[in-house]
Write a protein that holds these residues in place. Structure first.
Motif, PDB file in Angstrom:
ATOM      1  N   HIS A   2       0.838  -1.195   0.000  1.00 14.86           N
ATOM      2  CA  HIS A   2       0.000   0.000   0.000  1.00 14.86           C
ATOM      3  C   HIS A   2       0.874   1.246   0.000  1.00 14.86           C
ATOM      4  O   HIS A   2       1.983   1.243   0.533  1.00 14.86           O
ATOM      5  N   ASN A   3       0.328   2.324  -0.545  1.00 15.90           N
ATOM      6  CA  ASN A   3       0.977   3.628  -0.467  1.00 15.90           C
ATOM      7  C   ASN A   3       0.220   4.479   0.545  1.00 15.90           C
ATOM      8  O   ASN A   3      -0.997   4.643   0.452  1.00 15.90           O
ATOM      9  N   HIS A   4       0.937   4.986   1.559  1.00  8.28           N
ATOM     10  CA  HIS A   4       0.287   5.800   2.582  1.00  8.28           C
ATOM     11  C   HIS A   4      -0.225   7.127   2.026  1.00  8.28           C
ATOM     12  O   HIS A   4      -1.123   7.737   2.605  1.00  8.28           O
ATOM     13  N   ASP A   5       0.352   7.592   0.920  1.00  4.99           N
ATOM     14  CA  ASP A   5      -0.102   8.834   0.291  1.00  4.99           C
ATOM     15  C   ASP A   5      -1.318   8.524  -0.568  1.00  4.99           C
ATOM     16  O   ASP A   5      -1.229   7.741  -1.520  1.00  4.99           O
ATOM     17  N   ARG A   6      -2.447   9.135  -0.230  1.00  7.96           N
ATOM     18  CA  ARG A   6      -3.705   8.836  -0.921  1.00  7.96           C
ATOM     19  C   ARG A   6      -3.600   9.129  -2.412  1.00  7.96           C
ATOM     20  O   ARG A   6      -3.044  10.150  -2.832  1.00  7.96           O
ATOM     21  N   PHE A   7      -4.103   8.200  -3.216  1.00  5.68           N
ATOM     22  CA  PHE A   7      -4.104   8.289  -4.667  1.00  5.68           C
ATOM     23  C   PHE A   7      -2.694   8.394  -5.243  1.00  5.68           C
ATOM     24  O   PHE A   7      -2.476   9.043  -6.263  1.00  5.68           O
ATOM     25  N   HIS A   8      -1.745   7.777  -4.549  1.00  2.00           N
ATOM     26  CA  HIS A   8      -0.405   7.562  -5.087  1.00  2.00           C
ATOM     27  C   HIS A   8      -0.231   6.051  -5.302  1.00  2.00           C
ATOM     28  O   HIS A   8      -0.864   5.249  -4.641  1.00  2.00           O
ATOM     29  N   GLN A   9       0.621   5.716  -6.230  1.00  2.00           N
ATOM     30  CA  GLN A   9       0.675   4.348  -6.744  1.00  2.00           C
ATOM     31  C   GLN A   9       1.094   3.307  -5.702  1.00  2.00           C
ATOM     32  O   GLN A   9       2.144   3.455  -5.069  1.00  2.00           O
ATOM     33  N   PRO A  10       0.284   2.252  -5.535  1.00  2.00           N
ATOM     34  CA  PRO A  10       0.760   1.072  -4.798  1.00  2.00           C
ATOM     35  C   PRO A  10       1.688   0.267  -5.699  1.00  2.00           C
ATOM     36  O   PRO A  10       1.672   0.422  -6.925  1.00  2.00           O
ATOM     37  N   LEU A  11       2.493  -0.588  -5.091  1.00  2.00           N
ATOM     38  CA  LEU A  11       3.480  -1.355  -5.845  1.00  2.00           C
ATOM     39  C   LEU A  11       3.368  -2.842  -5.538  1.00  2.00           C
ATOM     40  O   LEU A  11       2.882  -3.236  -4.476  1.00  2.00           O
ATOM     41  N   ILE A  12       3.820  -3.668  -6.483  1.00  2.00           N
ATOM     42  CA  ILE A  12       3.975  -5.100  -6.227  1.00  2.00           C
ATOM     43  C   ILE A  12       5.372  -5.534  -6.657  1.00  2.00           C
ATOM     44  O   ILE A  12       5.959  -4.969  -7.576  1.00  2.00           O
ATOM     45  N   VAL A  13       5.882  -6.524  -5.951  1.00  2.00           N
ATOM     46  CA  VAL A  13       7.175  -7.130  -6.303  1.00  2.00           C
ATOM     47  C   VAL A  13       6.876  -8.395  -7.090  1.00  2.00           C
ATOM     48  O   VAL A  13       6.234  -9.308  -6.570  1.00  2.00           O
ATOM     49  N   ASN A  14       7.312  -8.459  -8.324  1.00  2.00           N
ATOM     50  CA  ASN A  14       6.877  -9.531  -9.231  1.00  2.00           C
ATOM     51  C   ASN A  14       7.811 -10.739  -9.234  1.00  2.00           C
ATOM     52  O   ASN A  14       7.954 -11.435 -10.241  1.00  2.00           O
ATOM     53  N   TYR A  15       8.485 -10.977  -8.117  1.00  2.00           N
ATOM     54  CA  TYR A  15       9.328 -12.168  -7.974  1.00  2.00           C
ATOM     55  C   TYR A  15       9.430 -12.480  -6.490  1.00  2.00           C
ATOM     56  O   TYR A  15       9.101 -11.648  -5.638  1.00  2.00           O
ATOM     57  N   GLU A  16       9.866 -13.682  -6.181  1.00  2.00           N
ATOM     58  CA  GLU A  16       9.990 -14.081  -4.776  1.00  2.00           C
ATOM     59  C   GLU A  16      11.344 -13.659  -4.227  1.00  2.00           C
ATOM     60  O   GLU A  16      12.371 -13.742  -4.908  1.00  2.00           O
ATOM     61  N   VAL A  17      11.336 -13.224  -2.990  1.00  2.00           N
ATOM     62  CA  VAL A  17      12.550 -12.814  -2.297  1.00  2.00           C
ATOM     63  C   VAL A  17      12.647 -13.610  -0.996  1.00  2.00           C
ATOM     64  O   VAL A  17      11.714 -13.608  -0.196  1.00  2.00           O
ATOM     65  N   THR A  18      13.757 -14.305  -0.810  1.00  2.00           N
ATOM     66  CA  THR A  18      13.991 -15.055   0.426  1.00  2.00           C
ATOM     67  C   THR A  18      15.362 -14.680   0.961  1.00  2.00           C
ATOM     68  O   THR A  18      16.334 -14.619   0.220  1.00  2.00           O
ATOM     69  N   ARG A  19      15.419 -14.432   2.274  1.00  2.00           N
ATOM     70  CA  ARG A  19      16.691 -13.998   2.860  1.00  2.00           C
ATOM     71  C   ARG A  19      16.708 -14.344   4.341  1.00  2.00           C
ATOM     72  O   ARG A  19      15.659 -14.498   4.966  1.00  2.00           O
ATOM     73  N   LYS A  20      17.891 -14.433   4.926  1.00  2.00           N
ATOM     74  CA  LYS A  20      18.054 -14.663   6.356  1.00  2.00           C
ATOM     75  C   LYS A  20      18.689 -13.430   6.993  1.00  2.00           C
ATOM     76  O   LYS A  20      19.605 -12.833   6.428  1.00  2.00           O
ATOM     77  N   ILE A  21      18.200 -13.060   8.186  1.00  3.60           N
ATOM     78  CA  ILE A  21      18.725 -11.896   8.898  1.00  3.60           C
ATOM     79  C   ILE A  21      19.461 -12.364  10.140  1.00  3.60           C
ATOM     80  O   ILE A  21      18.928 -13.165  10.922  1.00  3.60           O
ATOM     81  N   PRO A  22      20.677 -11.884  10.372  1.00  5.39           N
ATOM     82  CA  PRO A  22      21.415 -12.258  11.583  1.00  5.39           C
ATOM     83  C   PRO A  22      20.674 -11.801  12.836  1.00  5.39           C
ATOM     84  O   PRO A  22      19.838 -10.891  12.790  1.00  5.39           O
ATOM     85  N   PRO A  23      20.973 -12.404  13.971  1.00  7.57           N
ATOM     86  CA  PRO A  23      20.296 -12.047  15.226  1.00  7.57           C
ATOM     87  C   PRO A  23      20.461 -10.565  15.572  1.00  7.57           C
ATOM     88  O   PRO A  23      21.551  -9.997  15.447  1.00  7.57           O
ATOM     89  N   MET A  24      19.355  -9.942  15.976  1.00  9.06           N
ATOM     90  CA  MET A  24      19.356  -8.576  16.506  1.00  9.06           C
ATOM     91  C   MET A  24      20.003  -7.576  15.559  1.00  9.06           C
ATOM     92  O   MET A  24      20.623  -6.617  15.991  1.00  9.06           O
ATOM     93  N   LYS A  25      19.839  -7.761  14.262  1.00  8.49           N
ATOM     94  CA  LYS A  25      20.420  -6.858  13.275  1.00  8.49           C
ATOM     95  C   LYS A  25      19.326  -6.175  12.457  1.00  8.49           C
ATOM     96  O   LYS A  25      18.246  -6.727  12.250  1.00  8.49           O
ATOM     97  N   GLU A  26      19.642  -4.971  11.971  1.00  6.71           N
ATOM     98  CA  GLU A  26      18.816  -4.327  10.961  1.00  6.71           C
ATOM     99  C   GLU A  26      19.296  -4.767   9.591  1.00  6.71           C
ATOM    100  O   GLU A  26      20.472  -5.065   9.388  1.00  6.71           O
ATOM    101  N   PHE A  27      18.349  -4.774   8.634  1.00  5.85           N
ATOM    102  CA  PHE A  27      18.626  -5.288   7.302  1.00  5.85           C
ATOM    103  C   PHE A  27      17.923  -4.384   6.306  1.00  5.85           C
ATOM    104  O   PHE A  27      16.710  -4.194   6.380  1.00  5.85           O
TER     105      PHE A  27
END
Length: 331
Positions: free
Chosen positions: A205-230
């Motif tokens: 969803h786009n929080h800005d009203r009447f601004h474009q929503p988006l879709i990701v047209n492929y699968e994304v899989t990833r692992k995040i280390p403990p207690m980290k930002e990514f």
């Protein structure tokens, strides 16, 4: 999910039967009743207490999850084998007859997540009306299912991990659409590595009203280390050509993704599918020709600058920034 303590007041051992489908009321108003998954025949020793722990299905997806709730054993047993074949089948059988709760007690996404370790329900399918309370309304005149979207029930679906508070969304931003248009920053709140998945066709969803929503047209899989930002940057397709283009817009990760039979081979196909069903914008917010120019697939020409992740098919690289501090104080 269900803990029962019984006492045998007799001088001899007593065998009790808890049948498959036995119904337990929840004493907390508008909290989920439970239904026993399998028949149990149990011997209670003479004059002793016995504690039982049983697997159970939820009897109402629109109610709040039991939270150490006092339960009441009823005289009723659900006899339908088809309804008891899965949690989704049981909800489909009983939900139409449930007394609707007030808005303040309505179930949330986290209330439809099975407890870990019980082995009876690993893939949660969540009703649209019970998704995360803060999820914006879809900008379409038809229901999501009629648009080829489905609830993302993947085991490691990112939105489910967010609902369980294993992963926290720090920020999601969109700059245009096409190459490098979506930047997502998340944090692993656990002390162990966490795997997440963005299913093909995940809707933002786009929080800005009447601004474009988006879709990701492929699968994304990833692992995040403990207690980290990514932080990672993705290519994304625009859903509505008549809306304004995102300009560092805040985005919201939804629980919806494309159904397997819906395949888009170009941006034009996405617009042809979604735009006719979008809510018409007021004239002052209607998209212009400039709003239908995608980010160019070259660094420095629109988007967020970093080479975008092209999914897990090896179609390109991506820039990822991982940062954080371990629990022992080491970076």
């Amino acid at each position: 999910a269900l803990r029962i303590v019984v006492r045998n007041t007799q001088a001899d051992n007593v065998t009790i039967c808890l049948p498959r489908g036995a119904f337990f009321h929840n004493r907390d108003s508008f909290h989920q009743p439970l239904i026993i998954l399998e028949t149990s025949n149990i011997v209670v020793p003479a004059g002793e207490d016995l504690q039982l722990q049983l697997d159970a299905f939820c009897g109402a997806s629109v109610y709040r999850c039991p939270d150490n709730s006092a339960m009441h054993f009823s005289v009723y047993v659900l006899l339908s084998d088809s309804a008891m074949s899965s949690q989704e089948s049981l909800w489909a059988e009983l939900d139409p007859f449930v007394i609707q709760p007030p808005a303040t007690l309505r179930g949330r996404a986290v209330d439809t997540l099975a407890a870990g370790g019980h082995g009876f329900h690993q893939k949660c399918q969540v009703m649209w009306n019970d998704a995360v309370h803060t999820e914006p309304r879809m900008p379409f005149i038809e229901e999501p299912e009629r648009l080829g979207l489905r609830r993302d029930g993947a085991k490691h679906a990112l939105w489910l991990l967010v609902a369980k508070e294993e992963i926290e969304i720090m920020d999601i931003r969109a700059q245009g659409y096409g190459a490098r248009s979506l930047k997502i920053t998340i944090r692993n709140n656990r002390n162990v590595q966490v795997k997440f998945c963005l299913s093909r066709g995940t809707f933002f969803h786009n929080h800005d009203r009447f601004h474009q929503p988006l879709i990701v047209n492929y699968e994304v899989t990833r692992k995040i280390p403990p207690m980290k930002e990514f932080e990672f940057v993705l290519d994304a397709l625009c859903c509505v050509s008549t809306y304004r283009v995102p300009a560092n817009s805040r985005m919201f990760l939804s629980c919806w993704c494309l159904a397997p039979q819906v395949v888009f081979r170009s941006q034009a196909e996405v617009w042809s599918h979604f735009t006719p069903k979008a809510e018409p914008p007021p004239s002052g917010l209607r998209g212009t020709a400039a709003d239908t120019h995608p980010n160019a697939p070259h660094v420095g020409m629109g988007g967020f600058g970093a080479q975008a992740w092209q999914g897990d098919a090896g179609r390109g690289g991506f820039d990822v920034h991982t940062r954080g501090r371990s629990t022992d104080g080491r970076s």
